[in-house]
Design a protein around this motif. Structure first.
Motif, PDB file in Angstrom:
ATOM      1  N   LEU A 197       0.842  -1.204   0.000  1.00 22.13           N
ATOM      2  CA  LEU A 197       0.000   0.000   0.000  1.00 22.13           C
ATOM      3  C   LEU A 197       0.876   1.253   0.000  1.00 22.13           C
ATOM      4  O   LEU A 197       0.628   2.193  -0.757  1.00 22.13           O
ATOM      5  N   ALA A 198       1.912   1.255   0.843  1.00 28.72           N
ATOM      6  CA  ALA A 198       2.793   2.429   0.916  1.00 28.72           C
ATOM      7  C   ALA A 198       3.473   2.664  -0.438  1.00 28.72           C
ATOM      8  O   ALA A 198       3.593   3.800  -0.903  1.00 28.72           O
ATOM      9  N   GLN A 199       3.876   1.574  -1.083  1.00 31.90           N
ATOM     10  CA  GLN A 199       4.537   1.727  -2.389  1.00 31.90           C
ATOM     11  C   GLN A 199       3.586   2.311  -3.422  1.00 31.90           C
ATOM     12  O   GLN A 199       3.958   3.156  -4.229  1.00 31.90           O
ATOM     13  N   CYS A 200       2.344   1.861  -3.394  1.00 31.16           N
ATOM     14  CA  CYS A 200       1.345   2.383  -4.337  1.00 31.16           C
ATOM     15  C   CYS A 200       1.084   3.863  -4.054  1.00 31.16           C
ATOM     16  O   CYS A 200       1.057   4.692  -4.963  1.00 31.16           O
ATOM     17  N   LEU A 201       0.933   4.200  -2.769  1.00 33.66           N
ATOM     18  CA  LEU A 201       0.666   5.600  -2.405  1.00 33.66           C
ATOM     19  C   LEU A 201       1.842   6.488  -2.818  1.00 33.66           C
ATOM     20  O   LEU A 201       1.654   7.614  -3.263  1.00 33.66           O
ATOM     21  N   ARG A 202       3.051   5.951  -2.701  1.00 30.78           N
ATOM     22  CA  ARG A 202       4.229   6.729  -3.116  1.00 30.78           C
ATOM     23  C   ARG A 202       4.196   6.956  -4.622  1.00 30.78           C
ATOM     24  O   ARG A 202       4.504   8.037  -5.105  1.00 30.78           O
TER      25      ARG A 202
END
Ligand code: UD1
Length: 422
Positions: A197-202
């Protein structure tokens, strides 16, 4: 209601493709609410829980299109038409609570039905609520709904979770991306789905550091943009199929599997006498001895042994040589598969959060009932190794989290079929 009929005894040999992670995808989909631009998710699993989330997002005004035979989800939240997640949808799936953070961040308000209890425990949402309050939202519980407002917008803050929660960490992470200032989440969940999720949000322009550790720092930004993101491999589906040949004999290679996703689980399998091999295309498992060895399993937040693989592990240990102990530390009522396995001849005693499993040489097929998603796959796995026929009823649970389970297993030599009932 459909059921699954398994005739046990066949060795399993072959390769099983592992899908994108249901739990990652269920958190990635609501991230679309954070931006007006399109979010495309590739490697999405084709599961009923994903359709339920799509339905919920559509009810909020999101355009949802599927491409590539359902493997690609194109989501667009140009203009939202609502901010209310209705009980009719939320009661079907707890993960619906994940629209709370993004809606609050984008719209300044959200009304989300309380999910209610579920088969594996009370599963409250107080931590989600606490996180939103820390970010400056006001929440009120009325008529079974959480009414949340942030008229001045969200502002960065410290969020200290008293216990580790995957969903509450996801909600906090998403909400904080658009909050003013810095948010520090402490005692954050470290699951690979959080990292995904963090990678997608980044990719969408968020400023995040520390995902995968217990402290995540988010610097709020004005706006997020569209992105394309591949969903991480499903470590729970992977673990479930790694167990299959350990029960039946033979060797199965799980395509796309990586040891890092299931390190603790793989160590436990090895302790039980299962060889776990890293191959060019994934992970392969096979049993080294005639029977597996008894082991002691304690479920814990990642990187500990996953609660979502506890039921499958119990199916394996039911025929281990010796006495195994399984301690469930995440959910208070997650042993409903134990009495069903007992119907197949397993010797299992449950006291509170601890199950004692005295291994028997072989299970016998029986009619059994699935009570939740992971319990249902554990019964299918047990049936594969049992003598005779096992009929698993209520397989709609299975369809929530496992794509074409009977096809994947049949391709490896299992005698398994779906009995369709209207
Ligand atoms: C997620 C997974 C689920 C997995 C679980 C634990 C999704 C869609 N589901 O569920 O498959 O079994 O993580 O790995 O990703 N709790 C509270 N208050 C809250 C929230 C949780 O007390 O507000 C408690 C729960 O009752 C439980 C513990 O915290 O005892 C952990 O639950 P949590 O990590 O939140 O699970 P989910 O995110 O619901």
């Amino acid at each position: 209601m459909d059921s699954i009929l398994v005739r046990g005894g066949a060795e399993l040999n072959g390769r099983i493709p592992i899908a994108g992670a249901k739990n990652a995808c269920l958190a990635l989909m609501p991230a679309t609410l954070l931006t007006e631009e399109p979010l495309t998710l590739t490697n999405a699993p084709r599961l009923s829980d994903i359709s339920t989330m799509a339905l919920l997002l559509e009810s909020l005004g999101v355009d949802v299109a599927t491409r590539d035979d359902g493997r690609e989800l194109a989501l667009a939240s140009h203009g939202l038409s609502g901010h209310r997640a209705d009980y009719e949808i939320v009661r079907r799936m707890r993960a619906s609570i994940l629209v709370l953070g993004p809606l609050l961040a984008r719209e300044g308000r959200a009304v989300v039905s309380l999910p209610g209890g579920c088969a594996i425990g009370a599963r409250p949402v107080d931590l989600h609520q606490m996180a939103m309050e820390a970010l400056g939202a006001e929440l009120e519980l009325r008529d079974g709904y959480l009414h949340a407002h942030a008229p001045q917008g969200l502002r960065g803050a410290g969020i200290d979770f008293p216990i580790v929660s995957v969903g509450a960490t996801e909600n906090a992470l998403m909400a904080a991306t658009l909050a003013r200032g810095t948010t520090v989440i402490r005692n954050a969940a470290r699951e690979p789905e959080i990292v995904d999720l963090a990678q997608c949000l980044r990719r969408m322009g968020a400023q995040i550091e520390g995902e995968g550790t217990s402290t995540i720092t988010i610097e709020g930004v004005e706006r997020l943009t569209g992105a394309t993101h591949p969903v991480v491999i499903d470590r729970i589906e992977l673990g479930s199929y790694m167990i299959a040949p350990a029960i039946t004999g033979g060797r199965v290679e799980c395509l796309g599997g990586a040891r890092a996703l299931v390190a603790n689980f793989a160590d436990k399998l090895e302790e039980a006498g299962i060889r776990v091999e890293e191959t060019a295309d994934g992970l392969a498992t096979h049993r080294t001895g005639e029977r597996v060895r008894a082991v002691h399993v304690i479920t814990e937040p990642y990187p500990g042994f996953p609660t979502d693989l506890q039921a499958q592990m119990m199916a394996l240990l039911a025929t281990a040589d010796g006495v195994s102990i399984l301690e469930e530390r995440i959910f208070e009522n997650r042993f409903m598969h134990a009495p069903e396995l007992a119907r197949m001849g397993a010797d299992i005693e449950v006291h509170g959060g601890t199950a004692t499993v005295r291994g028997v040489p072989r299970l016998r097929g029986a009619p059994v009932m699935a009570t939740d998603l992971r319990a249902s796959v554990s019964l299918v796995l047990a049936g594969l190794g049992a003598e005779g026929e096992t009929r698993v009823a209520r397989v709609y649970h299975l369809d929530r989290g496992y794509e074409t389970v009977e096809q994947k297993l049949r391709a490896c030599g299992a005698d398994i079929e779906r009995i369709r009932e209207t």
